[in-house]
Design an enzyme around this catalytic site. Structure first.
Site, PDB file in Angstrom:
ATOM      1  CB  SER A 293      -0.907  -0.003   1.229  1.00  0.00           C
ATOM      2  OG  SER A 293      -1.733   1.146   1.253  1.00  0.00           O
TER       3      SER A 293
ATOM      4  CG  HIS B  63       0.019  13.088   1.323  1.00  0.00           C
ATOM      5  ND1 HIS B  63      -1.188  13.358   0.718  1.00  0.00           N
ATOM      6  CD2 HIS B  63      -0.221  12.049   2.176  1.00  0.00           C
ATOM      7  CE1 HIS B  63      -2.115  12.540   1.191  1.00  0.00           C
ATOM      8  NE2 HIS B  63      -1.550  11.732   2.070  1.00  0.00           N
TER       9      HIS B  63
ATOM     10  CG  HIS C 154      -6.505   7.929 -16.712  1.00  0.00           C
ATOM     11  ND1 HIS C 154      -7.476   7.069 -16.257  1.00  0.00           N
ATOM     12  CD2 HIS C 154      -6.574   9.039 -15.909  1.00  0.00           C
ATOM     13  CE1 HIS C 154      -8.118   7.620 -15.239  1.00  0.00           C
ATOM     14  NE2 HIS C 154      -7.583   8.814 -15.000  1.00  0.00           N
TER      15      HIS C 154
ATOM     16  CG  HIS D  46      -4.219   4.913  -3.245  1.00  0.00           C
ATOM     17  ND1 HIS D  46      -5.103   4.252  -4.075  1.00  0.00           N
ATOM     18  CD2 HIS D  46      -4.031   4.101  -2.177  1.00  0.00           C
ATOM     19  CE1 HIS D  46      -5.445   3.101  -3.528  1.00  0.00           C
ATOM     20  NE2 HIS D  46      -4.806   2.973  -2.379  1.00  0.00           N
TER      21      HIS D  46
ATOM     22  CG  ASN E 178      -4.383  -0.997  -2.701  1.00  0.00           C
ATOM     23  OD1 ASN E 178      -4.824  -2.135  -2.765  1.00  0.00           O
ATOM     24  ND2 ASN E 178      -5.152   0.073  -2.867  1.00  0.00           N
TER      25      ASN E 178
END
Length: 297
Positions: A119, A123, A167, A133, A135
């Site tokens: 995970s 920041h 993306h 983020h 995970n």
């Protein structure tokens, strides 16, 4: 089923550890090559690694992991890259949630589980560099197994080209595993990373998946590895593109307010946060995702 999955569990846990090592090395390199621009005159950040432990209700060992956190770097204000492998018996509340959401029979009779994963939440110092983020994880019970994970980008100051790059990397990870998979998982991320009480998404999305069990463990593990391997090519170029940008007080204000949004989501809605706390994992590791500073208006 439990006897057959020992080697698979070991392979998955080892992969998450290797991915952690690769990411930590690249984030150190990003700190080292930031020699111009804001905060470049301060020492390069380094990760501190500490062991985490999960205790069963009777106090016995139930696994744990390693929490790798860097604070106050040139580029990263706070970033955590955690790995864990936990096991034991699901409590009544977690059993009910698992059985209800996944329709797994027999949980009350045999509530054993095993879970391993990585995970990451970053920041950034510079408001022009997006938070991120990622995970990936494997979950096993005597009744079922599955993979889950994904990655999503969380800029406070949005750049269309950064969103497109991120993306595209996620799509590249998905396409070898099914022509329509990226669209499916992008839509899932858009739904999952939505904050109902704010009527908005927490960022610009990415991909998200859970309960992935096609019946072919090798294929599902290969897909999960591809998602993990796509993370650095998706994110590191964005850091290099934006880390020297000079920011204003208004930019920093926007970043702090956006971090408040991120904190709200993780504390109110995130499944991983809820599961980690409900099953007794190290609270500091579970809450590693929270920003070092945030603001509400």
């Amino acid at each position: 089923m439990s006897e057959d999955f020992g080697p698979m569990k070991s392979r998955a846990a080892e992969w998450f550890r290797r991915l952690r090592d690769e990411i930590v090395a690249e984030f150190h390199a990003l700190e080292d090559r930031h020699t111009d621009g804001p905060l470049s005159d301060q020492p390069a950040g380094r990760f501190e690694v500490s062991k985490t432990r999960r205790s069963a209700e009777d106090g016995s060992d139930a696994g744990g992991g390693e929490m790798s956190v860097m604070r106050g770097g040139r580029v990263f204000e706070k970033v955590g890259v955690n790995i864990s492998t936990v096991y034991g018996v699901l409590g009544d509340r977690a059993q009910m949630a698992m059985a209800a959401r996944r329709g797994i029979p027999g949980m009350a009779d045999d509530p054993r589980f095993w879970a391993s994963g990585i995970s990451l939440v970053a920041h950034m110092q510079n408001p022009h560099v997006p938070a991120v983020h990622m995970n990936t994880r494997m979950f096993w019970t005597p009744h079922a197994w599955w993979f889950g994970g994904g990655a999503d980008l969380n800029p406070c100051l949005e750049y269309d080209e950064d969103t497109a790059h991120f993306h595209a990397a996620m799509k590249g990870a998905c396409d070898p595993h099914g022509a329509g998979l990226y669209g499916e998982l992008k839509a899932w991320a858009d739904e999952y990373f939505y904050i109902p009480h704010r009527h908005r998404a927490r960022g610009v999305g990415g991909i998200f998946y859970d309960d992935r069990n096609t019946g072919d463990w090798e294929a599902d593990f290969a897909f999960t590895r591809d998602v993990g391997a796509a993370f650095l090519p998706a994110f590191a170029p964005l850091v290099d593109r934006r880390r020297e940008t000079v920011w204003s007080e208004a930019d920093k204000e926007a970043q702090l307010v956006h971090r408040g949004l991120y904190a709200e989501y993780n504390l109110v809605y995130d499944r991983g946060t809820k599961f980690g706390l409900e099953t007794g994992h190290d609270a500091n590791a579970v809450l590693m995702s929270l920003p070092p500073m945030a603001k509400w208006i």
